[in-house]
Scaffold this active site. Structure first.
Site, PDB file in Angstrom:
ATOM      1  N   CYS A   1      45.603 -23.016  12.111  1.00 42.89           N
ATOM      2  CA  CYS A   1      45.827 -21.784  12.571  1.00 42.89           C
ATOM      3  C   CYS A   1      45.313 -21.618  14.178  1.00 42.89           C
ATOM      4  O   CYS A   1      44.060 -21.973  14.381  1.00 42.89           O
ATOM      5  CB  CYS A   1      44.997 -20.932  11.879  1.00 42.89           C
ATOM      6  SG  CYS A   1      46.228 -19.248  11.732  1.00 42.89           S
TER       7      CYS A   1
ATOM      8  N   GLU B   1      56.723 -26.394  17.191  1.00 44.69           N
ATOM      9  CA  GLU B   1      55.709 -27.101  16.389  1.00 44.69           C
ATOM     10  C   GLU B   1      55.849 -26.357  15.101  1.00 44.69           C
ATOM     11  O   GLU B   1      55.949 -25.347  15.257  1.00 44.69           O
ATOM     12  CB  GLU B   1      54.333 -27.322  16.893  1.00 44.69           C
ATOM     13  CG  GLU B   1      54.100 -28.117  18.171  1.00 44.69           C
ATOM     14  CD  GLU B   1      52.865 -28.684  18.372  1.00 44.69           C
ATOM     15  OE1 GLU B   1      51.800 -27.832  18.025  1.00 44.69           O
ATOM     16  OE2 GLU B   1      52.720 -29.594  18.986  1.00 44.69           O
TER      17      GLU B   1
END
Ligand code: SF4
Length: 370
Positions: free
Chosen positions: A357, A115
């Site tokens: 994140c 990803e």
């Protein structure tokens, strides 16, 4: 994010790869520098300047197959087709979060998945890259770390993430910044990360300024030394998350050094490169967000040239952590600043599609879990 005409956020698995999937003997073009390709073409009897043309089609023009390279003679197209592939991986999905972030899912040649996250904010297009399939370090607050580890990525697989990301952008737009903050720990796959950085920086490829390439690591001192010796002046970011040795060891069980040793290594890096180090600090409600935590961090960084990036925790389903209130985040930043430490809170993008994140996950086909 301004998509190219006709692009929307959708599953793309039915569209298949941009290029043929690579048979074993054909090498990904992204594995070669322009100079290496020139040498190989020369060895095969072609003019070396053709490498310049091929790479111009491949990178700035984003060609997905050799036949699209208009000024390349048919004989050379045939040679390229039989020796190289334009993409070893293909994009299977792009999820637009609606806040400027797009999560990109990429199928690698062996069926593993990576990803990457494309973020458009403040006039910059930043790409967050993965360097491993999963991560073996197991940080307690990180979806990647809790999902296991499959393997390291090759340099060309890292570069191809940028090719896929670039294909989503409007023609006049380009990736301006890269951060190695996706899946994986760069210091566990440093050779590939540095080789990919060379191509991301090369004027004939992505032409991203070296200082706009940030390598984020837990901070193995030997690895920091290697990054300091790297030919390109990339930016170093060190993930600290706590100044207390015991708490950091609990949150980051794979940490290769204590906070003190890590900061000392980063300080040596600054002294030899004169490049300011960024410290990443994921702020977890009730865990590492007290005034005492800020004081300890300020003490640890006292006298050091440093910038602290405070990252309010992004929720991961099934993990026992919570995001602090924005009031608490602002207070933590103020506490650092009051003690002479430069700091700011990072704006979280991509939470709507689990692209923020710490939210990237190892997705593995059934039957492949170890
Ligand atoms: S935070 Fe980084 S080093 Fe830690 S588990 Fe997640 S990907 Fe690995």
């Amino acid at each position: 994010m301004r998509p190219r005409e006709g692009f929307a956020s959708f599953w793309m698995s039915t569209m298949g790869p941009d290029c043929d999937t690579a048979p074993q003997k054909r090498r990904p073009l992204a594995a070669l520098t322009r100079e290496a390709l020139a040498g190989e073409l020369k060895g095969a009897g072609f003019a070396p300047y053709r490498a310049r043309q091929v790479m111009h089609w491949f990178y700035p023009k984003g060609a997905g197959d050799f036949a699209a390279m208009k000024n390349i003679p048919a004989g050379l197209v045939g040679y390229l087709d039989s020796h190289y592939v334009c993409r070893s991986s293909h994009m299977v999905a792009a999820h637009d979060s609606g806040d400027g972030a797009t999560k990109i899912q990429i199928a690698l040649a062996d069926g593993e998945t990576a990803e990457a996250v494309l973020m458009e904010a403040g006039g910059h297009v930043t790409l967050c890259l993965s360097c491993q399939v999963g991560c073996p370090l197991g940080c307690l607050f990180c979806a990647t770390g809790q999902g296991g580890y499959a393997r390291d990525m090759d340099a060309h697989e890292i570069v191809e993430q940028a090719l896929h990301a670039q294909s989503l952008l409007a023609r006049e737009s380009r990736v301006s910044n890269v951060v190695f903050m996706g899946m994986g720990e760069p210091c566990l796959n440093l050779e590939a990360v540095l080789a990919a950085s060379e191509i991301l920086n090369a004027p004939w490829a992505f032409h991203i300024g070296a200082r706009k390439i940030a390598i984020s690591t837990l901070g193995d001192p030997r690895c920091i030394e290697s990054i300091a010796r790297f030919r390109l002046p990339v930016t170093l970011a060190v993930s600290l998350h706590s100044a207390h040795a015991e708490l950091r060891a609990r949150l980051v069980p794979g940490a290769p050094a204590t906070p003190q040793e890590t900061v000392e290594a980063a300080w040596r890096y600054f002294k030899s490169t004169r490049r300011e180090v960024t410290y990443e600090y994921v702020l977890l409600a009730g865990v590492n967000d007290s005034t005492g935590d800020a004081e300890a961090l300020a003490r640890l960084l006292r006298g050091k040239r440093a910038f602290v990036n405070v990252i309010p925790y992004n929720q991961v389903e099934g993990l026992p952590f919570e995001r602090p209130s924005s009031h608490k985040v602002a207070g933590f930043v103020r506490s650092l600043e009051a003690r002479g430490v430069k700091a700011s809170a990072r704006r979280s993008l991509g939470r709507g599609v689990h692209a923020a994140c710490g939210q990237l996950r190892l997705a593995r086909p059934a039957g492949r879990l170890k």
